[in-house]
Design a protein around this motif. Structure first.
Motif, PDB file in Angstrom:
ATOM      1  N   ILE A 215       0.840  -1.196   0.000  1.00 34.05           N
ATOM      2  CA  ILE A 215       0.000   0.000   0.000  1.00 34.05           C
ATOM      3  C   ILE A 215       0.877   1.248   0.000  1.00 34.05           C
ATOM      4  O   ILE A 215       0.609   2.205  -0.737  1.00 34.05           O
ATOM      5  CB  ILE A 215      -0.987  -0.020   1.181  1.00 34.05           C
ATOM      6  CG1 ILE A 215      -1.995  -1.166   0.991  1.00 34.05           C
ATOM      7  CG2 ILE A 215      -1.712   1.320   1.312  1.00 34.05           C
ATOM      8  CD1 ILE A 215      -2.878  -1.447   2.194  1.00 34.05           C
ATOM      9  N   GLU A 216       1.935   1.239   0.796  1.00 30.70           N
ATOM     10  CA  GLU A 216       2.872   2.371   0.786  1.00 30.70           C
ATOM     11  C   GLU A 216       3.459   2.565  -0.608  1.00 30.70           C
ATOM     12  O   GLU A 216       3.570   3.698  -1.088  1.00 30.70           O
ATOM     13  CB  GLU A 216       4.007   2.142   1.788  1.00 30.70           C
ATOM     14  CG  GLU A 216       3.620   2.314   3.220  1.00 30.70           C
ATOM     15  CD  GLU A 216       4.783   2.077   4.172  1.00 30.70           C
ATOM     16  OE1 GLU A 216       5.839   1.543   3.744  1.00 30.70           O
ATOM     17  OE2 GLU A 216       4.645   2.432   5.350  1.00 30.70           O
ATOM     18  N   ASN A 217       3.854   1.483  -1.264  1.00 34.66           N
ATOM     19  CA  ASN A 217       4.409   1.577  -2.616  1.00 34.66           C
ATOM     20  C   ASN A 217       3.396   2.186  -3.579  1.00 34.66           C
ATOM     21  O   ASN A 217       3.754   3.007  -4.424  1.00 34.66           O
ATOM     22  CB  ASN A 217       4.848   0.199  -3.125  1.00 34.66           C
ATOM     23  CG  ASN A 217       6.070  -0.321  -2.408  1.00 34.66           C
ATOM     24  OD1 ASN A 217       6.816   0.424  -1.780  1.00 34.66           O
ATOM     25  ND2 ASN A 217       6.278  -1.622  -2.463  1.00 34.66           N
ATOM     26  N   ASP A 218       2.143   1.779  -3.458  1.00 31.71           N
ATOM     27  CA  ASP A 218       1.101   2.337  -4.325  1.00 31.71           C
ATOM     28  C   ASP A 218       0.903   3.822  -4.057  1.00 31.71           C
ATOM     29  O   ASP A 218       0.627   4.597  -4.977  1.00 31.71           O
ATOM     30  CB  ASP A 218      -0.216   1.579  -4.146  1.00 31.71           C
ATOM     31  CG  ASP A 218      -0.215   0.229  -4.843  1.00 31.71           C
ATOM     32  OD1 ASP A 218       0.732  -0.054  -5.608  1.00 31.71           O
ATOM     33  OD2 ASP A 218      -1.168  -0.550  -4.628  1.00 31.71           O
TER      34      ASP A 218
ATOM     35  N   ARG B 144       3.886   5.628  -5.711  1.00 32.41           N
ATOM     36  CA  ARG B 144       3.792   5.615  -7.183  1.00 32.41           C
ATOM     37  C   ARG B 144       2.536   6.312  -7.701  1.00 32.41           C
ATOM     38  O   ARG B 144       2.238   6.235  -8.893  1.00 32.41           O
ATOM     39  CB  ARG B 144       3.826   4.169  -7.681  1.00 32.41           C
ATOM     40  CG  ARG B 144       5.155   3.477  -7.466  1.00 32.41           C
ATOM     41  CD  ARG B 144       5.216   2.132  -8.170  1.00 32.41           C
ATOM     42  NE  ARG B 144       4.062   1.301  -7.908  1.00 32.41           N
ATOM     43  CZ  ARG B 144       4.063   0.156  -7.227  1.00 32.41           C
ATOM     44  NH1 ARG B 144       5.192  -0.292  -6.729  1.00 32.41           N
ATOM     45  NH2 ARG B 144       2.959  -0.531  -7.047  1.00 32.41           N
ATOM     46  N   ASN B 145       1.798   6.953  -6.808  1.00 32.74           N
ATOM     47  CA  ASN B 145       0.555   7.655  -7.161  1.00 32.74           C
ATOM     48  C   ASN B 145      -0.520   6.731  -7.711  1.00 32.74           C
ATOM     49  O   ASN B 145      -1.406   7.174  -8.436  1.00 32.74           O
ATOM     50  CB  ASN B 145       0.818   8.806  -8.133  1.00 32.74           C
ATOM     51  CG  ASN B 145       1.644   9.900  -7.501  1.00 32.74           C
ATOM     52  OD1 ASN B 145       1.456  10.232  -6.338  1.00 32.74           O
ATOM     53  ND2 ASN B 145       2.573  10.446  -8.263  1.00 32.74           N
ATOM     54  N   VAL B 146      -0.460   5.452  -7.384  1.00 28.43           N
ATOM     55  CA  VAL B 146      -1.542   4.525  -7.720  1.00 28.43           C
ATOM     56  C   VAL B 146      -2.704   4.799  -6.774  1.00 28.43           C
ATOM     57  O   VAL B 146      -3.865   4.782  -7.176  1.00 28.43           O
ATOM     58  CB  VAL B 146      -1.066   3.057  -7.617  1.00 28.43           C
ATOM     59  CG1 VAL B 146      -2.216   2.091  -7.804  1.00 28.43           C
ATOM     60  CG2 VAL B 146       0.035   2.789  -8.640  1.00 28.43           C
ATOM     61  N   LEU B 147      -2.375   5.065  -5.512  1.00 35.00           N
ATOM     62  CA  LEU B 147      -3.356   5.491  -4.518  1.00 35.00           C
ATOM     63  C   LEU B 147      -3.041   6.935  -4.144  1.00 35.00           C
ATOM     64  O   LEU B 147      -1.926   7.234  -3.725  1.00 35.00           O
ATOM     65  CB  LEU B 147      -3.283   4.615  -3.265  1.00 35.00           C
ATOM     66  CG  LEU B 147      -3.773   3.183  -3.391  1.00 35.00           C
ATOM     67  CD1 LEU B 147      -3.429   2.379  -2.142  1.00 35.00           C
ATOM     68  CD2 LEU B 147      -5.272   3.160  -3.626  1.00 35.00           C
TER      69      LEU B 147
END
Length: 120
Positions: free
Chosen positions: A19-22, A25-28
């Motif tokens: 979730i942090e990675n997302d 990466r501006n996925v979330l």
């Protein structure tokens, strides 16, 4: 969140990092709803309690927050908080030992900087 779970780390920690990675990466995006624990559990084929444990780590860190009856959302300033957390971990896990080893080898600061730049 297309990463594959690994055996070398607890699943709930991996969920938190995914979730942090997302977020990084501006996925979330901030104020965006994150997948529910049941959605994560189904997608990753894990126990919902394990997914909840990973999400709760992020809630405790102020990266996610709960809207009652709606779900979990990315908090304002979450991306900055994740970057700060990761930079601190990078310093603790890599830079400190790098500086210690450089000192024991007698590597001067200028030489170390050149090595980092790949001009050694």
């Amino acid at each position: 969140m297309n990463e594959i779970l690994k055996q070398d780390k607890s699943i709930y920690l991996q969920i938190s990092e995914m979730i942090e990675n997302d977020i990084l990466r501006n996925v979330l995006l901030e104020e965006e709803k994150v997948p529910s624990t049941n959605e994560l559990a189904k997608f990753l084929k894990i126990n919902p309690a394990t997914a909840a444990k990973g999400i709760n780590l992020l809630v405790e860190a102020g990266i996610l927050y709960k809207k009652r009856g709606i779900g979990m959302f990315v908090a304002q300033g979450a991306k900055k908080a994740v970057k700060t957390k990761r930079k601190n971990a990078f310093y603790e896990n890599y830079i400190k030992s790098l500086l210690t080893e450089a000192a024991s080898l007698g590597i001067a600061e200028e030489e170390l900087i050149e090595m980092i730049r790949g001009k050694f």
